[in-house]
Structures are given as C-alpha cells and as structure tokens.
Design an enzyme around this catalytic site. Structure first.
Site, mmCIF file in Angstrom:
data_model
loop_
_atom_site.group_PDB
_atom_site.id
_atom_site.type_symbol
_atom_site.label_atom_id
_atom_site.label_comp_id
_atom_site.label_asym_id
_atom_site.label_seq_id
_atom_site.Cartn_x
_atom_site.Cartn_y
_atom_site.Cartn_z
ATOM 1 N N GLU A 181 -15.289 -15.107 -62.183
ATOM 2 C CA GLU A 181 -14.167 -15.116 -61.238
ATOM 3 C C GLU A 181 -14.353 -14.105 -60.112
ATOM 4 O O GLU A 181 -13.663 -14.178 -59.087
ATOM 5 C CB GLU A 181 -12.854 -14.831 -61.979
ATOM 6 C CG GLU A 181 -12.557 -13.373 -62.290
ATOM 7 C CD GLU A 181 -13.326 -12.790 -63.470
ATOM 8 O OE1 GLU A 181 -13.012 -11.658 -63.884
ATOM 9 O OE2 GLU A 181 -14.247 -13.465 -63.981
ATOM 10 N N HIS A 198 -18.408 -12.046 -65.332
ATOM 11 C CA HIS A 198 -17.176 -12.271 -64.565
ATOM 12 C C HIS A 198 -17.400 -13.327 -63.482
ATOM 13 O O HIS A 198 -17.557 -13.010 -62.297
ATOM 14 C CB HIS A 198 -16.706 -10.958 -63.942
ATOM 15 C CG HIS A 198 -16.111 -10.004 -64.922
ATOM 16 N ND1 HIS A 198 -14.798 -10.069 -65.325
ATOM 17 C CD2 HIS A 198 -16.661 -8.971 -65.608
ATOM 18 C CE1 HIS A 198 -14.550 -9.110 -66.200
ATOM 19 N NE2 HIS A 198 -15.670 -8.428 -66.395
ATOM 20 N N CYS A 244 -15.085 -11.652 -70.639
ATOM 21 C CA CYS A 244 -15.238 -10.232 -70.947
ATOM 22 C C CYS A 244 -14.279 -9.827 -72.067
ATOM 23 O O CYS A 244 -14.453 -10.238 -73.203
ATOM 24 C CB CYS A 244 -15.053 -9.391 -69.684
ATOM 25 S SG CYS A 244 -15.688 -7.701 -69.836
#
Length: 786
Positions: A759, A757, A627
C-alpha cells in the site's frame, strides 16, 4: 484548557535542567527520572486527532509538553491562568503538587477552546481513544495560579514570568583563529572508504521506518543496490486518503565535529552552508530555506575561554545566515556536555528545510555511464558558492542534472557514495588538479547530461560502465570500496546475518476456484485501527485508488465499555463490508512477547469471530493482512488455515528477524502463486519493489507443514535477488524467512497475509529505488467483486 493524551508520572522530572548540568557517576543512579519516555501509540492517536479539521478549528491555542511540564506547557498559553493540579490524571498514586507541575511525561498536549466547544473536543478525543479533560481556565488577572489539594502552591504574576528570571552576565574570550589547515585525513581511496568519518551508517538507518506514511520521496539509501545514502529527507506533505499531492519538503543537516573543534566559528559557518548545500543538491531553492540550530557544548562554568566556544559558533552561524539570507526560526541548546573531566566537542548542528515539487527532487546516485561530472564551487576556495548554486539549479530545471551530492569530506568520498547505488564507476579527467580528500563543505558535485562552459564549474571526470573508481594513479573496484565502507561499523550496527544459501523458487500457476456470487461495483473495506496501528491512511488511499470504499474503525480500549462498543462497531463494519483489511503498525506496542497479541485477542471475541467466518465462508468475502496484520492473521490461523482456530507449536508463525533488529528498506518480491482472488491481475514470476518495515517477519514452520503449503500452492510471494531467484541472503531476504517466503494464502486464497507494504506507493514515493512498485492487489480485490 484541556489536557489530551498520556497520563503524568515521575518520568522526565528535571529533564530540562538535567540537560543543562554536568553529570558524574552518581547521576547513573539518581537521575533516571530526568529521562523522558516516549509512547508511540499515544502519539499516533494525537496525530489522528489533529488531522481532523473539525477539531483543529475548535482550538484557539495549543502546546506540547516539554521542559517544565504543566507549568510551562499550560503556563505559556495565556496571561492569566487558574490551574487545578488535582485534575491532572496520574500514571500512579503518590505524586505531589510539585511533581504534577513539572513532570515532563510525554505524549501530552494542552489546548485552549471556547467554553461552548469543550464537549465537542472531548467527544472527538474519545473517538480517537484519547483521554481528555479540563485542567485549567483562563482568568482576567494576569497571574498564573496553581492549586493542589485546596491549597495555592504557586501564584506568579505574568509581569514577573515575562522577565525570564534574573539577568546574568558572563565574560567571553574568543582567541584569534589560526589559518585553517587542510584536513586531509586520508590519501587513498581505500583509506577513505575504511575511515570512520566516511563509514556507511546503513546498519543504523535501517532500524527506523523509512517508508512510513507512503510519503518518502527518497528512501535513505538508493540505487539498484540501495547503497548510495540520500543526503536529505524528502517527504510529501501529508494529505487525506482521498487527496493526492506533489507538494513536498526537503530537510538536511550539517555538522563536522572535527571542524568545530578546530575552529568553532568556521565550523559552525560551514555547518550552515553544508545543510543548505544539501538542499540545493536535492533540487531545492536555497532562497526558500529556513534553519533550526541544535547546539551541544561543554559545561561553561565561569571560564571565558569555555564561553568563547558557543559564542564563536553563534557568530559563525549568524554570518552564514546573513550571507545566505536564510533565517533560523527555531533551535535548542544544551550546555551540559561534561562528565567528570570529559567534554563533548563543540557541536552546532544546522538543520535546513525548504519546500519543493516532488517531481523536482534529485537523488545522488550516478544514473548512467558516459556522463560528465562537474564541480560547482564558486571561486577556488568555495567562499562564494551562490552563483554556482544558481547555475546548478538552472541546469536542473532544464533537465540536464541527473544526480548531485553536496561535498562533505572530500571529492573522493563524494564520487564513491554516488557510485555505490548503481555500481557506475568514475574516472578522473586528465587535467584535474585538486586535493580529493579535503573537506569542501560549500561545493556540489553533479552528474550532467552534457558538457558545459561555466566559469564557476569545473569538470572532474566522467562516469564509467566499468564498476571502478579511478582518481589519478589510484584505482579501486566499487565492490571492494563498499565492503571496506560497510565493515567499519559492522560490529556496532550489523547489516549481515543468517546464511547466503539459495532457496527454492516456487511457481504455481493454477488460479483460485473462489467465486463471488454477490457482485458489487464499489466493494466496501473495513479497516480497524488498533492502538499502535500506523498504516490506516496509506491503506485507505490504496483502496480508494483501486475503486474500493474504505471504512476506518478506531478500536478504543480506555474502558471496558469503550472496548465493547468498539467490538460492536467493528462487527457492524465487517458485516457491511466485502473485505476486512488488517493494516500495519505495532498494535499494543508489540510488548511483551511479540507482535499482534492485541489484535488476536480482540478478534477472538465470539461476535467478531462469527463475523469474520460469515464474511469468508458464507458471503464470499476477502481478507488481507499486511505486516502487523499478517502477524495477526497467522497467529489467528486465518492463514494458512482459512479460519480463526486454536494454534500450537506445529503451526506456522512469524518470529524475530535473523539479524535481531528492525529492518526498513525495499525488497524485490516475486509472485509464486496466483491461487487467490488477490492475484487476479498478477502472473507467476511478476517482480515488484516493495518497502518492508518490521522486526518480526521471519516465516517459520515445521518442515512437513512447509511442504504441505508448497504442495497446495499457498506460498504466495517470495523474496528474490536481482535475477528473480529466491534467496536466503539478507540483501534479498531481510528477515531470514524459510524458503524466502514473504506472503501466504489460505487454502482457497480468500485470505492473504504478507510482510511487504504494497500500500505504500505513489508516483513520487521511493523515486531513488528502481523497479515496479505497483503490485495490483487492491485492483485484483476490486475486480473479484465486479
């Protein structure tokens, strides 16, 4: 007493009183200073500081800055106070003592610590890039004394302050309410779907980050189409990166302005019931719920009938609390909803919150065709729903409830919204006799796995494989109802933009030639935190799960020396690490002129550039940017060129989303190339459901450069539709990226930048979104070094 965080200015002066007075056109020019201005990067620093248990154990009391500024935030912390207004740091010169005392500038905290702990707290704040300084001390005499420029400007006894000012009285007149008529504003499915009251709010909701913190048990819209709205915010409790939890909370609201306008007493009572019913529909126990009430009414003046509206609403909310055994532990009110002769409708919003195990959270979208759908409503008027709610919870604990929705504007709206997410239809049963378009704010509709026999539950119908909703003689396809529903607010909060053309679906199955010559069992990861970074905890947790060892380095920029110290600290961390990971966020607030400028400027420091090049070119290291981190990588040249270099108009970049606003939701990405160590455990064609949250994610490049990247296998991942095909349609491609590009590699694949994302995942994250949410990037990175 120590003041932490932002500096003080004229913004917010008079904000508290301004929210409780009527306004006119002159207010537009004279009352701008009453508006408080937020500062998200500063707020994030405060959050980081207060997550440190060593810091919170030092704090005896604390208060945030709201109404009244210093005079209240500090004035409430002890009976006796000596406040030095000259110590309050200013955004600019020119503020007098009164302005310093009452400014409501945001992102400030006042904390009380023992004298012996002052230095420790100041040092901890400095490590988090926060300004902190003493502004007051506790005194034995119960009096609040404020001084400015050597003069005492206020000296008030605590006994006087505790009186809350002069007693006030008002006459209240509450007319006898007529029997509430049925408020059926619609009579067909299509009318209901196209009504403002039932309209989709997706275009508004997606402007806010719905997956931040990797703790959202439910995304705001769920199902395979992401079109069924969640009625609650369900979120995991925040824990440290090395910890895991299944403890969560659910929060919901209730308010119907039409009902409150017709009868403030009943409308407020229904608002409380509606907020709690949503918790029950999400799987929570209403006995554990607490409330906070937000009120907004017209200017009351000295008119008993106007005073009667908030008074009646207060009684209605109180009666609901007593019936539910549910206490309100907070609230906020404003009596300023008048502009000339315009008044806001009587407004009482009930917010309800309750704890829950994350695995028990129910989402509202229909799950499977052929399931019975039941109404849990108590007696015929839904006046006593608690026994029905208890039965629903019993069935849920037994695994017999697949989906549930707390009814707001009628049963027709309920089954429509439940159908949108997975395009599972609904057919009304043959013996159902009810008004499908009348609000029933205390009832819950549930999809069950089997038929039941319970006096307070009635069978409404059955879910169907055919994507059609049928209620009596009225029938409509789900796609048509969805189009009508989303069209209502499309001009206000757009959801469509760009083109719907296909893109090339790319495949490159040759593996990266990159080899790590220096193996290590537990590779180290340097994670810099810039002002505005907000994904460092999620990123560190993803690293730990994969067997990587993260080191978070806070970049401090309050002074030139702090910035230089931060550069040295990050250089040291990079040289000791095998991976450099730039996480997501909004570095420097992304203002002005686009994102990641602060990161780029910082990493172009000669020492840091050398450390990055040494990591990638001489130590076989890796680099990842997600990002905001991807935005930095591409503007530095690390992708697609593999080094920090000067960039020009002929280079790829990331720019504003085609829709012109922030986008937050899940997307499906497809692995297009495995020419990277980051793809060691992936294969071309793998599909993953990944949350995105960005306003500048559109990949663009000159055509010749784009073709070169494709020919070199540097297009890592693409946005794809449900069939796995790359697409330019905004439902698949949220930002309008060329060739639906989501991520790219450096030439040797050591550097990977992507918008999604990866994660932000976990066993209880985004449970209302189907798909494989585990993209094994971090595991691949770890495997490369072993």
């Amino acid at each position: 007493m120590i003041l932490l965080g932002g500096r003080t200015g004229r913004d917010g002066i008079g904000g508290a009183t301004g929210s409780s007075k009527s306004h006119n056109k002159a207010s537009l020019d004279t009352m701008a200073s009453e508006v408080q201005k937020g500062n998200a990067p500063e707020e994030r620093k405060l959050q980081r500081l207060f997550r440190d248990p060593a810091v919170t154990r030092l704090i005896k009391r604390c208060n945030d800055f709201g109404a009244g500024g210093v005079s209240v935030a500090i004035g409430e912390l002890a009976d006796g106070l000596s406040i030095d207004l000259d110590a309050v740091r200013k955004k600019y010169d020119g503020l007098d003592g009164t302005e310093l005392a009452i400014s409501e500038s945001q992102e400030r905290m006042a904390v009380v610590v023992a004298p012996a702990d002052v230095d420790a707290l100041l040092a901890a704040a400095a490590r988090e890039n926060l300004e902190s300084y003493p502004v007051a001390s506790v005194t034995a005499e119960p009096r609040m004394v404020m001084t400015w420029r050597g003069q005492t400007v206020a000296s008030l006894s605590r006994a006087f302050l505790n009186t809350n000012g002069a007693a006030k009285h008002a006459r209240v007149s509450v007319p006898q309410a007529d029997a509430a008529p049925e408020r059926a504003a619609c009579s067909t499915l299509r009318e209901m779907a196209a009504s403002l009251k039932c309209a989709s709010r997706r275009g508004l909701t997606e402007r806010f980050d719905g997956s931040i913190g990797a703790g959202s048990v439910l995304m705001p819209f769920g199902g395979k189409t992401q079109r069924t709205p969640a009625q609650v915010m369900a979120a995991l409790f925040p824990v440290e990166p090395e910890q895991e939890t299944d403890q969560a909370s659910v929060m919901a609201w209730g308010c119907d302005p039409d009902a409150l306008s017709a009868d403030p007493y009943q409308g407020a009572k229904d608002a409380v019931y509606a907020s709690v019913a949503k918790l029950v529909a999400a799987g929570a126990d209403y006995r554990k719920a607490y409330l906070t009430l937000q009120e907004f009414f017209e200017k009351l003046r000295d008119e008993p009938t106007r005073w009667g509206k908030p008074f009646a609403a207060l009684l209605g909310a109180l009666d609901a609390q007593l019936e539910l055994g549910c206490a309100a532990i907070g609230g906020k009110d404003s009596m300023s909803g008048t502009f000339h002769d315009l008044d806001v409708p009587p407004t009482l919003i009930s917010f309800a919150i309750a704890p829950i195990q994350a695995g028990e959270v129910l989402s509202p979208e229909f799950k499977e065709a052929g399931h019975p759908v039941y109404l849990f409503a108590g007696d015929a008027l839904a006046e006593h729903p608690l026994a029905a709610w208890d039965k629903l919870r019993e069935l849920h604990k037994a695994g017999k409830v697949k989906a549930a929705w707390a009814v707001e504007h009628g049963f027709a709206e309920t089954v429509m919204n439940m159908s949108f997410g997975n395009k599972i239809g609904f057919a009304m049963g043959p013996d159902v006799d009810t008004n499908w378009y009348t609000p029933w704010p205390r009832s819950i509709v549930a999809e069950l796995t089997e038929e039941i026999d319970f006096p307070l539950a009635s069978r409404l119908g059955v879910t169907t494989a055919e994507p059609v909703i049928t209620i009596g003689g009225d029938s409509a396809p789900i796609d048509e109802l969805l189009a009508l529903n989303e069209r209502v607010l499309e001009d206000v909060y757009p959801t469509r933009a760009g083109e719907s053309a296909p893109a090339r679906t790319l495949s490159w199955d040759r593996r990266s030639p990159a080899v790590c010559k220096s193996k290590t069992a537990r590779p180290r990861v340097a994670i810099p935190v810039f002002p505005g970074t907000n994904c460092e905890y999620d990123s560190a947790r993803a690293c730990l799960r994969a067997g990587l060892e993260p080191e978070i380095v806070v970049v401090r920029n309050l002074t030139a020396s702090a910035l230089e110290e931060s550069a040295l600290a990050l250089e040291k961390a990079i040289r000791a690490a095998q991976i450099l990971f730039l996480p997501g966020g909004f570095s420097g607030g992304d203002e002005p002129d686009g994102s990641a400028k602060f990161i780029c400027s910082f990493l172009r420091n000669g020492r840091l550039t050398d450390a990055v090049h040494d990591l990638l070119k001489r130590r076989d290291g890796l680099m990842l940017g997600i990002c905001n981190g991807f935005q930095a990588l591409i503007k530095l040249g690390l992708v697609p060129y593999g080094e920090i270099r000067a960039m020009d108009e002929g280079c790829p970049t990331l720019t504003f989303n085609t829709i012109g606003r922030h986008q937050s939701r899940y997307v499906t990405t497809r692995v297009a190339s495995v020419q990277s160590p980051w793809m060691l455990q992936s294969h071309v064609g793998d599909l993953h459901a990944i949350p995105i949250s960005h306003g500048e994610g559109r990949f663009t490049a000159p055509q010749a450069e784009l073709e070169r990247l494709i020919a070199n296998g540097q297009i890592a991942t693409q946005y794809v539709d449900a069939s796995g095909a790359a697409s330019m349609d905004i439902d698949a491609n949220p930002n309008g990226s060329l060739e639906a590009i989501e991520g790219i590699f450096s030439p040797d694949g050591r550097v990977f930048g992507k918008m999604g994302h990866s994660e932000r995942r976990g066993p209880y994250v985004g449970v209302n979104i189907p798909g494989d949410k585990h993209q094994p990037l971090f595991e691949s990175g770890a495997a490369y070094f072993r």
